[in-house]
Design a protein around this motif. Structure first.
Motif, short mmCIF file in Angstrom:
data_model
loop_
_atom_site.label_atom_id
_atom_site.label_comp_id
_atom_site.label_asym_id
_atom_site.label_seq_id
_atom_site.Cartn_x
_atom_site.Cartn_y
_atom_site.Cartn_z
N GLU A 64 0.74 -1.38 -0.01
CA GLU A 64 -0.06 0.30 -0.52
C GLU A 64 0.75 1.26 0.04
O GLU A 64 2.06 1.35 0.68
CB GLU A 64 -1.08 -0.07 0.99
CG GLU A 64 -1.99 -1.13 1.06
CD GLU A 64 -2.75 -0.90 2.73
OE1 GLU A 64 -2.43 0.42 3.32
OE2 GLU A 64 -3.62 -1.87 2.71
N LEU A 65 0.28 2.20 -1.05
CA LEU A 65 1.39 3.82 -0.68
C LEU A 65 0.82 4.36 0.86
O LEU A 65 -0.62 4.29 0.57
CB LEU A 65 0.43 4.56 -1.59
CG LEU A 65 1.66 5.64 -2.07
CD1 LEU A 65 3.29 5.57 -2.25
CD2 LEU A 65 1.20 6.75 -3.43
N PHE A 66 2.48 4.53 1.33
CA PHE A 66 2.05 5.16 2.93
C PHE A 66 1.98 5.52 2.94
O PHE A 66 1.37 6.76 3.85
CB PHE A 66 3.18 3.65 3.54
CG PHE A 66 3.83 4.30 5.13
CD1 PHE A 66 1.71 4.35 5.77
CD2 PHE A 66 4.31 5.23 5.60
CE1 PHE A 66 2.59 4.36 6.87
CE2 PHE A 66 3.99 5.45 6.89
CZ PHE A 66 2.86 5.24 7.47
N ASN A 67 3.65 7.39 1.45
CA ASN A 67 3.76 8.45 2.05
C ASN A 67 4.48 8.66 0.89
O ASN A 67 4.81 7.58 0.11
CB ASN A 67 4.27 8.16 3.03
CG ASN A 67 4.12 9.50 3.74
OD1 ASN A 67 3.53 10.71 2.87
ND2 ASN A 67 4.20 10.22 5.11
N VAL A 68 4.18 9.94 0.26
CA VAL A 68 4.74 10.62 -1.00
C VAL A 68 5.97 11.80 -0.17
O VAL A 68 4.93 12.04 0.61
CB VAL A 68 4.30 10.96 -1.85
CG1 VAL A 68 4.94 11.88 -2.83
CG2 VAL A 68 2.95 9.89 -2.38
N PHE A 69 7.21 11.97 -0.84
CA PHE A 69 7.99 12.75 0.30
C PHE A 69 8.58 13.68 -0.96
O PHE A 69 8.93 13.11 -2.02
CB PHE A 69 8.84 11.76 0.69
CG PHE A 69 8.71 11.05 1.98
CD1 PHE A 69 7.86 11.46 2.99
CD2 PHE A 69 8.35 9.74 2.06
CE1 PHE A 69 7.85 11.14 4.52
CE2 PHE A 69 8.57 9.22 2.86
CZ PHE A 69 7.37 9.93 4.76
N GLN A 70 8.56 15.15 -0.60
CA GLN A 70 9.69 15.72 -1.92
C GLN A 70 9.50 16.66 -1.00
O GLN A 70 9.27 17.49 0.44
CB GLN A 70 8.43 16.17 -2.90
CG GLN A 70 7.16 16.50 -2.43
CD GLN A 70 6.33 16.71 -3.62
OE1 GLN A 70 6.65 17.14 -4.81
NE2 GLN A 70 5.25 17.07 -2.98
N ASN A 71 10.98 17.43 -1.56
CA ASN A 71 11.22 19.01 -1.55
C ASN A 71 12.01 19.04 0.23
O ASN A 71 12.75 17.73 0.41
CB ASN A 71 10.47 19.63 -1.76
CG ASN A 71 10.00 20.03 -2.94
OD1 ASN A 71 9.98 20.20 -3.79
ND2 ASN A 71 7.94 20.42 -2.79
#
Length: 205
Positions: free
Chosen positions: A166-173
């Motif tokens: 499952e997509l748990f998190n998305v990180f950027q910047n």
């Protein structure tokens, strides 16, 4: 170089790629200068050497993880065989193995599920990384899988739930990259991307 069967019949790697039911021993006996993965008993050729940008992103992520996790985890990078079964051998861009689980390491590679695998996307591996490997790594019970887009600097974090991710998190910047499985991880994608120089495309004349 070719590939030798026990019956002394020689087959090229190109011929082997049309076959199924291959095992690790078949895979390990190929010596033609190319890199392959073994997916469900079928041989898949890896794309040509990764771009410089791809390699720089791998290095920067590895460096940032090592800064806080090196005492607890071994960090390995491609090419390294992750032998998930006798018919499934993958080569992730980055692999983390907890130092308490060194028994899964051998001179052949990593024999079993590591704690984290990381793939850096490229146009030639997009579907393989986001579809095929997502299924393969989940089936092999790897608890965490990261997919990184090296141009935008976006990191997708997938966590295993029973038999699927499952997509748990998305990180950027400047968002702090963290992991529910690996508490020592602490960096931002800005720290990674800000160290990547601008690489120009040059046509070969």
């Amino acid at each position: 170089m070719g590939y030798k069967y026990k019956n002394n019949n020689y087959k090229s790697s190109k011929d082997l790629m049309k076959e199924s039911g291959l095992t690790y021993d078949d895979y390990a006996s190929i010596d033609d200068g190319n890199y392959y993965e073994l997916a469900g008993g079928k041989l898949e050729m890896m794309s040509p050497a990764p771009s410089v940008n791809h390699q720089l992103v791998v290095y920067e992520i590895q460096k940032n993880i090592a800064r806080s996790c090196e005492s607890d985890y071994l960090i390995l990078f491609a090419p390294v065989d992750v032998i998930l079964s006798n018919t499934e051998v993958r080569q992730p861009d980055l692999v983390l193995v907890n130092r308490k689980r060194l028994d899964i390491l051998s001179n052949r590679g990593i024999e079993g599920a590591p704690d984290l695998v990381v793939e850096i996307l490229s146009p030639s591996t997009l579907k393989r990384d986001k579809i095929d490997k997502l299924k393969s790594y989940a089936k092999s019970q790897i608890p965490e899988y990261w997919i990184v887009e090296p141009v935008s600097g976006i990191l997708e974090e997938y966590i295993l739930h029973t038999e699927h991710y499952e997509l748990f998190n998305v990180f950027q910047n400047n968002e702090q990259v963290t992991s529910p499985q690996i508490p020592c991880i602490s960096f931002t994608m800005s720290e990674v991307m800000n160290n990547i120089p601008t690489i120009k495309d040059h046509d070969i004349e």
